[in-house]
Enzyme design. Structure first.
Site, mmCIF file in Angstrom:
data_model
loop_
_atom_site.group_PDB
_atom_site.id
_atom_site.type_symbol
_atom_site.label_atom_id
_atom_site.label_comp_id
_atom_site.label_asym_id
_atom_site.label_seq_id
_atom_site.Cartn_x
_atom_site.Cartn_y
_atom_site.Cartn_z
ATOM 1 N N HIS A 274 -28.737 -44.319 17.034
ATOM 2 C CA HIS A 274 -29.272 -43.848 18.318
ATOM 3 C C HIS A 274 -30.783 -44.134 18.441
ATOM 4 O O HIS A 274 -31.593 -43.208 18.584
ATOM 5 C CB HIS A 274 -28.989 -42.353 18.512
ATOM 6 C CG HIS A 274 -28.992 -41.927 19.954
ATOM 7 N ND1 HIS A 274 -28.186 -40.944 20.460
ATOM 8 C CD2 HIS A 274 -29.711 -42.369 21.028
ATOM 9 C CE1 HIS A 274 -28.404 -40.785 21.757
ATOM 10 N NE2 HIS A 274 -29.344 -41.649 22.122
ATOM 11 N N ARG B 268 -19.573 -46.456 40.289
ATOM 12 C CA ARG B 268 -19.136 -45.763 41.499
ATOM 13 C C ARG B 268 -19.698 -46.424 42.750
ATOM 14 O O ARG B 268 -19.110 -46.371 43.813
ATOM 15 C CB ARG B 268 -19.574 -44.293 41.445
ATOM 16 C CG ARG B 268 -18.875 -43.529 40.340
ATOM 17 C CD ARG B 268 -19.364 -42.115 40.231
ATOM 18 N NE ARG B 268 -20.769 -42.042 39.836
ATOM 19 C CZ ARG B 268 -21.354 -40.957 39.387
ATOM 20 N NH1 ARG B 268 -20.676 -39.845 39.283
ATOM 21 N NH2 ARG B 268 -22.629 -40.959 39.047
ATOM 22 N N GLU C 191 -22.990 -37.357 15.998
ATOM 23 C CA GLU C 191 -24.326 -37.824 15.629
ATOM 24 C C GLU C 191 -25.042 -36.657 14.962
ATOM 25 O O GLU C 191 -25.000 -35.557 15.519
ATOM 26 C CB GLU C 191 -25.109 -38.275 16.868
ATOM 27 C CG GLU C 191 -24.531 -39.543 17.472
ATOM 28 C CD GLU C 191 -25.316 -40.068 18.669
ATOM 29 O OE1 GLU C 191 -26.464 -39.614 18.880
ATOM 30 O OE2 GLU C 191 -24.788 -40.910 19.384
ATOM 31 N N ARG D 239 -23.478 -43.134 25.560
ATOM 32 C CA ARG D 239 -23.221 -41.941 24.755
ATOM 33 C C ARG D 239 -21.905 -42.181 24.019
ATOM 34 O O ARG D 239 -20.993 -42.825 24.564
ATOM 35 C CB ARG D 239 -23.074 -40.691 25.634
ATOM 36 C CG ARG D 239 -24.366 -40.130 26.180
ATOM 37 C CD ARG D 239 -25.232 -39.484 25.091
ATOM 38 N NE ARG D 239 -26.448 -38.888 25.643
ATOM 39 C CZ ARG D 239 -27.623 -39.508 25.727
ATOM 40 N NH1 ARG D 239 -27.772 -40.747 25.282
ATOM 41 N NH2 ARG D 239 -28.675 -38.875 26.244
ATOM 42 N N GLY E 204 -26.898 -49.330 36.232
ATOM 43 C CA GLY E 204 -28.042 -48.515 36.649
ATOM 44 C C GLY E 204 -29.317 -49.149 36.121
ATOM 45 O O GLY E 204 -29.390 -50.370 35.924
HETATM 46 P P1 NDP Z 1 -28.887 -44.548 35.603
HETATM 47 O O1 NDP Z 1 -28.625 -43.254 36.282
HETATM 48 O O2 NDP Z 1 -29.862 -45.489 36.194
HETATM 49 O O3 NDP Z 1 -27.522 -45.330 35.391
HETATM 50 C C1 NDP Z 1 -26.356 -44.663 35.078
HETATM 51 C C2 NDP Z 1 -25.203 -45.575 35.406
HETATM 52 O O4 NDP Z 1 -24.007 -44.876 35.051
HETATM 53 C C3 NDP Z 1 -25.113 -45.922 36.881
HETATM 54 O O5 NDP Z 1 -24.920 -47.302 37.014
HETATM 55 C C4 NDP Z 1 -23.883 -45.168 37.322
HETATM 56 O O6 NDP Z 1 -23.158 -45.865 38.292
HETATM 57 C C5 NDP Z 1 -23.073 -45.124 36.049
HETATM 58 N N1 NDP Z 1 -22.056 -44.085 36.166
HETATM 59 C C6 NDP Z 1 -22.236 -42.766 36.270
HETATM 60 N N2 NDP Z 1 -21.057 -42.154 36.434
HETATM 61 C C7 NDP Z 1 -20.135 -43.124 36.446
HETATM 62 C C8 NDP Z 1 -18.741 -43.129 36.582
HETATM 63 N N3 NDP Z 1 -18.070 -41.988 36.765
HETATM 64 N N4 NDP Z 1 -18.089 -44.310 36.522
HETATM 65 C C9 NDP Z 1 -18.775 -45.445 36.335
HETATM 66 N N5 NDP Z 1 -20.108 -45.512 36.213
HETATM 67 C C10 NDP Z 1 -20.769 -44.361 36.270
HETATM 68 O O7 NDP Z 1 -29.309 -44.151 34.123
HETATM 69 P P2 NDP Z 1 -30.048 -45.040 33.009
HETATM 70 O O8 NDP Z 1 -29.637 -46.452 33.142
HETATM 71 O O9 NDP Z 1 -31.481 -44.710 32.997
HETATM 72 O O10 NDP Z 1 -29.386 -44.416 31.684
HETATM 73 C C11 NDP Z 1 -28.003 -44.531 31.467
HETATM 74 C C12 NDP Z 1 -27.564 -43.739 30.260
HETATM 75 O O11 NDP Z 1 -27.991 -44.386 29.082
HETATM 76 C C13 NDP Z 1 -28.129 -42.324 30.130
HETATM 77 O O12 NDP Z 1 -27.366 -41.405 30.887
HETATM 78 C C14 NDP Z 1 -28.037 -42.059 28.649
HETATM 79 O O13 NDP Z 1 -26.816 -41.429 28.348
HETATM 80 C C15 NDP Z 1 -28.053 -43.443 28.031
HETATM 81 N N6 NDP Z 1 -29.276 -43.709 27.276
HETATM 82 C C16 NDP Z 1 -29.170 -43.978 25.933
HETATM 83 C C17 NDP Z 1 -30.273 -44.316 25.202
HETATM 84 C C18 NDP Z 1 -30.155 -44.623 23.763
HETATM 85 O O14 NDP Z 1 -31.089 -44.342 23.016
HETATM 86 N N7 NDP Z 1 -29.064 -45.207 23.321
HETATM 87 C C19 NDP Z 1 -31.617 -44.359 25.810
HETATM 88 C C20 NDP Z 1 -31.608 -44.062 27.205
HETATM 89 C C21 NDP Z 1 -30.474 -43.757 27.901
HETATM 90 P P3 NDP Z 1 -23.191 -45.367 39.817
HETATM 91 O O15 NDP Z 1 -24.600 -45.468 40.245
HETATM 92 O O16 NDP Z 1 -22.268 -46.302 40.475
HETATM 93 O O17 NDP Z 1 -22.715 -43.957 39.791
HETATM 94 C C1 DGY Z 2 -31.796 -40.675 26.408
HETATM 95 O O1 DGY Z 2 -32.953 -40.649 26.845
HETATM 96 O O2 DGY Z 2 -30.831 -40.227 27.018
HETATM 97 C C2 DGY Z 2 -31.578 -41.322 25.077
HETATM 98 O O3 DGY Z 2 -30.342 -41.152 24.565
HETATM 99 C C3 DGY Z 2 -32.669 -41.151 24.100
HETATM 100 O O4 DGY Z 2 -33.779 -41.802 24.564
#
Ligand code: NDP
Ligand code: DGY
Length: 329
Positions: free
Chosen positions: A295, A188, A276, A247, A165
């Protein structure tokens, strides 16, 4: 003034330490009730304070479930979470009640992708272990030694990304300069534009079997929960390194601990974990082949301001029945 103040929508903010610009935006339009501490609002306080509020500005630390929604009652119209992840929100219940949800996609992509690459390098080149050696006298004992603190380079490797994503794409973009041989991804849906840049869409099993490095950047949901379990680790290369900035729930942590202890995989780098905050004496902290950070994926100054102001804009627009800049549902 009294009457005007009475008619202003009421917003609960669940934490102090919100960037001032976002607070100013909300204060201008709303009556703000802010939890005054820099630690999470206790559950019973949230259940009390949300009563009669029109909106809530929350963080990923607040579980917004049926109990909270019932406590809020019919006044609650908008939820603004200062995060792009929304696994802490019971979306089905929220949708049933017609409550609008805003989140923060995009504004944190660069910061989180950058941190993911930093964590990958810190893990593969053993930066924290090396730092520890400098402090504990290990360096003094061996001076510069040919095999000491050797890690594993990215050049010529296969990198697998689960969840290509926004953040996953940002990781791939940043790794383009590291001489990676193949980029694999699972998810997906296919991403033709990323395939043009060299990404290969593969089944999850292939990603597990063929990757030297795996970056986990997917969302947490019922399909991805515990997707890295005993079976998954058994399919990975013994030399594989996994980093997770998604996560904690995506990885079955007991299975990871066993895999790291038994050499089923080489190392892990985790920005997210369970629980966490992780207790400092947790078993994970004892493993030399596990790099842990608390995190901090999006913890970059301008990013946090962008996340907070986007959350404020979402709330204000939702309350004013205007299109929200980043509406989830
Ligand atoms: P996006 O929605 O752009 O990307 C999410 C990705 O997850 C997509 O590629 C999607 O694939 C994939 N996905 C969802 N469901 C499934 C599944 N069942 N099987 C396989 N792949 C799946 O979100 P972002 O990239 O903006 O953020 C992603 C995640 O990162 C957030 O949901 C959050 O939990 C985490 N995050 C953590 C941070 C931190 O501080 N560590 C900061 C920001 C975000 P598809 O499109 O094919 O469904
Ligand atoms: C998010 O945005 O989901 C992160 O985990 C914190 O930025």
């Amino acid at each position: 003034v009294g009457a005007a103040a009475m008619s202003r929508p009421k917003v609960l903010i669940t934490r102090a330490d919100i960037p001032q610009k976002a607070l100013d935006m909300l204060n201008e339009k709303c009556e703000v009730d802010m939890w005054p501490e820099s630690f999470p609002i206790p559950r019973e306080q949230m259940l009390k304070k949300i009563q009669g509020k029109d909106a809530i500005f929350c963080l990923l630390t607040e579980k917004i479930d049926t109990e909270v929604l019932n406590a809020a009652g019919s006044s609650l119209k908008v939820i603004g979470t200062m995060s792009v992840g929304y696994d802490h929100l019971s979306l089905e219940e929220i949708k049933k009640r017609g409550i609008k949800v805003g989140y923060t996609p995009g504004v944190l992509t660069d910061a989180t992708a950058e941190l993911t690459v930093a964590l990958l390098l810190a893990t593969s080149r053993r930066l924290f272990e090396a730092h520890g050696e400098l402090l504990n006298g290990g360096w003094g004992k061996c001076a510069w030694s040919p095999l000491w603190m050797t890690g594993w380079g990215l050049a010529g490797s296969t990198v697998g990304i689960l969840g290509l994503g926004r953040i996953g794409q940002g990781v791939m973009q940043r790794l383009q300069g590291f001489g990676i041989k193949r980029f694999l991804y699972s998810g997906r849906s296919r991403r033709p534009e990323e395939e043009e840049k060299g990404a290969e869409f593969v089944p999850f099993d292939t990603l597990l079997k063929e990757s030297d490095f795996i970056a986990v950047t997917c969302a947490l949901n019922d399909q991805t929960r515990d997707i890295f379990n005993e079976e998954a680790f058994s399919k990975m290369k013994k030399s594989a390194i996994i980093v997770n900035t998604s996560r904690g729930g995506v990885i079955k942590q007991d299975a990871l601990i066993t895999a790291l202890k038994t050499g089923q995989i080489r190392a892990a780098g985790l920005d997210v974990m369970t629980p966490e905050p992780l207790p400092p004496d947790h078993e994970l902290t004892k493993l030399p082949n596990c790099t842990l950070i608390p995190h901090i994926g999006s913890a970059e100054t301008t990013t946090r301001e962008g996340m907070a102001t986007l959350t404020a804009s979402n709330i204000i627009a939702g309350l004013e029945d205007q299109p929200m800049p980043a509406r989830l549902c």
